[in-house]
Design a protein around this motif. Structure first.
Motif, PDB file in Angstrom:
ATOM      1  N   MET A  72       6.021  -1.784  25.694  1.00  0.00           N
ATOM      2  CA  MET A  72       6.845  -2.150  24.636  1.00  0.00           C
ATOM      3  C   MET A  72       7.999  -1.165  24.430  1.00  0.00           C
ATOM      4  SD  MET A  72       6.222  -1.983  20.504  1.00  0.00           S
ATOM      5  CE  MET A  72       5.853  -3.554  20.031  1.00  0.00           C
ATOM      6  N   ALA A  73       7.962  -0.048  24.082  1.00  0.00           N
ATOM      7  CA  ALA A  73       9.254   0.738  24.030  1.00  0.00           C
ATOM      8  C   ALA A  73       9.196   1.717  24.884  1.00  0.00           C
ATOM      9  CB  ALA A  73       9.691   1.062  22.487  1.00  0.00           C
ATOM     10  N   SER A  74      10.646   2.196  25.357  1.00  0.00           N
ATOM     11  CA  SER A  74      10.633   3.410  26.227  1.00  0.00           C
ATOM     12  C   SER A  74      11.033   4.723  25.540  1.00  0.00           C
ATOM     13  CB  SER A  74      11.740   3.143  27.169  1.00  0.00           C
ATOM     14  OG  SER A  74      13.058   2.995  26.424  1.00  0.00           O
ATOM     15  N   ILE A  75      10.003   4.930  24.637  1.00  0.00           N
ATOM     16  CA  ILE A  75      10.024   6.117  23.565  1.00  0.00           C
ATOM     17  C   ILE A  75       9.785   7.206  24.713  1.00  0.00           C
ATOM     18  CG2 ILE A  75       7.575   5.815  22.677  1.00  0.00           C
ATOM     19  CD1 ILE A  75       8.615   6.745  20.211  1.00  0.00           C
ATOM     20  N   ASP A  76      10.437   8.579  24.281  1.00  0.00           N
ATOM     21  CA  ASP A  76      10.218   9.674  25.154  1.00  0.00           C
ATOM     22  C   ASP A  76       8.975  10.417  24.167  1.00  0.00           C
ATOM     23  OD1 ASP A  76      10.410  12.094  26.350  1.00  0.00           O
ATOM     24  OD2 ASP A  76      12.438  12.481  26.031  1.00  0.00           O
ATOM     25  N   SER A  77       8.004   9.993  24.567  1.00  0.00           N
ATOM     26  CA  SER A  77       6.827  10.686  23.891  1.00  0.00           C
ATOM     27  C   SER A  77       6.561  12.081  24.195  1.00  0.00           C
ATOM     28  CB  SER A  77       5.300   9.868  24.435  1.00  0.00           C
ATOM     29  OG  SER A  77       5.347   8.488  24.300  1.00  0.00           O
ATOM     30  N   ALA A  78       6.829  12.671  25.385  1.00  0.00           N
ATOM     31  CA  ALA A  78       6.825  13.982  25.634  1.00  0.00           C
ATOM     32  C   ALA A  78       7.620  14.868  24.698  1.00  0.00           C
ATOM     33  CB  ALA A  78       7.099  14.324  26.774  1.00  0.00           C
ATOM     34  N   TRP A  79       8.980  14.293  24.207  1.00  0.00           N
ATOM     35  CA  TRP A  79       9.710  15.099  23.540  1.00  0.00           C
ATOM     36  C   TRP A  79       9.189  15.101  22.112  1.00  0.00           C
ATOM     37  CZ3 TRP A  79      12.425  14.055  19.025  1.00  0.00           C
ATOM     38  CH2 TRP A  79      13.511  15.015  18.449  1.00  0.00           C
ATOM     39  N   PHE A  80       8.757  14.139  21.671  1.00  0.00           N
ATOM     40  CA  PHE A  80       7.908  13.924  20.178  1.00  0.00           C
ATOM     41  C   PHE A  80       6.689  15.026  20.104  1.00  0.00           C
ATOM     42  CE2 PHE A  80      10.245  10.181  19.796  1.00  0.00           C
ATOM     43  CZ  PHE A  80      10.801  10.149  18.738  1.00  0.00           C
ATOM     44  N   HIS A  81       6.121  14.945  21.188  1.00  0.00           N
ATOM     45  CA  HIS A  81       4.639  15.988  21.222  1.00  0.00           C
ATOM     46  C   HIS A  81       5.355  17.330  21.314  1.00  0.00           C
ATOM     47  CE1 HIS A  81       1.645  13.137  20.805  1.00  0.00           C
ATOM     48  NE2 HIS A  81       2.199  12.309  21.751  1.00  0.00           N
ATOM     49  N   GLN A  82       6.378  17.593  22.253  1.00  0.00           N
ATOM     50  CA  GLN A  82       6.893  19.025  22.527  1.00  0.00           C
ATOM     51  C   GLN A  82       7.669  19.518  21.070  1.00  0.00           C
ATOM     52  OE1 GLN A  82       6.761  21.232  24.985  1.00  0.00           O
ATOM     53  NE2 GLN A  82       7.185  22.469  23.461  1.00  0.00           N
ATOM     54  N   LYS A  83       8.097  18.633  20.241  1.00  0.00           N
ATOM     55  CA  LYS A  83       8.810  19.134  19.003  1.00  0.00           C
ATOM     56  C   LYS A  83       7.686  19.281  17.963  1.00  0.00           C
ATOM     57  CE  LYS A  83      12.845  19.314  19.917  1.00  0.00           C
ATOM     58  NZ  LYS A  83      13.742  20.560  20.159  1.00  0.00           N
ATOM     59  N   LEU A  84       6.584  18.685  18.034  1.00  0.00           N
ATOM     60  CA  LEU A  84       5.332  18.986  17.108  1.00  0.00           C
ATOM     61  C   LEU A  84       4.613  20.324  17.479  1.00  0.00           C
ATOM     62  CD1 LEU A  84       3.502  15.706  16.992  1.00  0.00           C
ATOM     63  CD2 LEU A  84       4.463  17.015  15.038  1.00  0.00           C
ATOM     64  N   ALA A  85       4.595  20.648  18.952  1.00  0.00           N
ATOM     65  CA  ALA A  85       4.211  21.841  19.297  1.00  0.00           C
ATOM     66  C   ALA A  85       4.963  23.138  19.085  1.00  0.00           C
ATOM     67  CB  ALA A  85       4.007  21.785  20.858  1.00  0.00           C
ATOM     68  N   ASP A  86       6.163  22.741  19.159  1.00  0.00           N
ATOM     69  CA  ASP A  86       7.331  23.800  18.648  1.00  0.00           C
ATOM     70  C   ASP A  86       7.218  24.233  17.202  1.00  0.00           C
ATOM     71  OD1 ASP A  86       8.317  23.739  21.346  1.00  0.00           O
ATOM     72  OD2 ASP A  86       9.996  22.886  20.659  1.00  0.00           O
ATOM     73  N   ARG A  87       6.844  23.343  16.424  1.00  0.00           N
ATOM     74  CA  ARG A  87       6.733  23.478  14.880  1.00  0.00           C
ATOM     75  C   ARG A  87       5.384  24.066  14.657  1.00  0.00           C
ATOM     76  NH1 ARG A  87       5.870  20.713  10.200  1.00  0.00           N
ATOM     77  NH2 ARG A  87       7.348  21.402   8.485  1.00  0.00           N
TER      78      ARG A  87
END
Length: 157
Positions: free
Chosen positions: A1-16
């Motif tokens: 579907m979309a070309s979302i940058d999943s890794a970025w979102f998961h990394q930001k969650l981990a950073d927080r």
């Protein structure tokens, strides 16, 4: 579907130090819906994008960029992206003459304008149709500050 940058979102969650379930709880969504959204299997709405930016404490543009997988801006698919640097470097027209009523040529009951090359172009009937519909008195200073009470329709008690 979309070309979302999943890794970025998961990394930001981990950073927080937060989990996907924490994000889902914050957004009041089912964790599976958030998981599908961050994996590109479900579209992210504008409201969800805003909520994610708040939760991750990142700029909204970053979330918007990463949800599309790249910089999209406001361009259309069939349109070149806006390039401010190219616009600034492009030559600006100089010496262009503004067209005025004095440039109108009346012939054969029609109104014409002469181009720089000497060609006559017929004017559209709309040109000049508003002339004379607004009169500004000579003693009216349009640069003077407005009276703050000019629009009052009630009395102050």
């Amino acid at each position: 579907m979309a070309s979302i940058d999943s890794a970025w979102f998961h990394q930001k969650l981990a950073d927080r130090g937060a989990s996907l379930r924490d994000l889902a709880r914050f957004m009041r969504l089912d964790p599976s819906a958030v998981s599908r959204m961050l994996n590109g299997e479900r579209k992210m709405s504008a409201d969800e994008q805003d909520q994610i930016a708040v939760f991750l404490r990142v700029a909204l543009d970053d979330v918007a960029q990463k949800r599309r997988g790249g910089i999209a801006g406001f361009g259309e698919d069939k349109q070149q992206p806006y390039d401010a640097e190219a616009i600034a470097e492009s030559p600006q027209p100089s010496g262009q003459k503004m067209f005025t009523e004095a440039d109108v040529i009346y012939r054969e009951g029609k109104r014409w304008m002469e181009t720089e090359g000497g060609e006559l172009l017929e004017l559209h009937p709309m040109f000049g149709c508003m002339k004379g519909t607004m009169t500004i008195p000579d003693d009216l200073d349009l640069t003077a500050p407005a009276d703050p009470d000019w629009g009052k329709v009630y009395e102050d008690d």
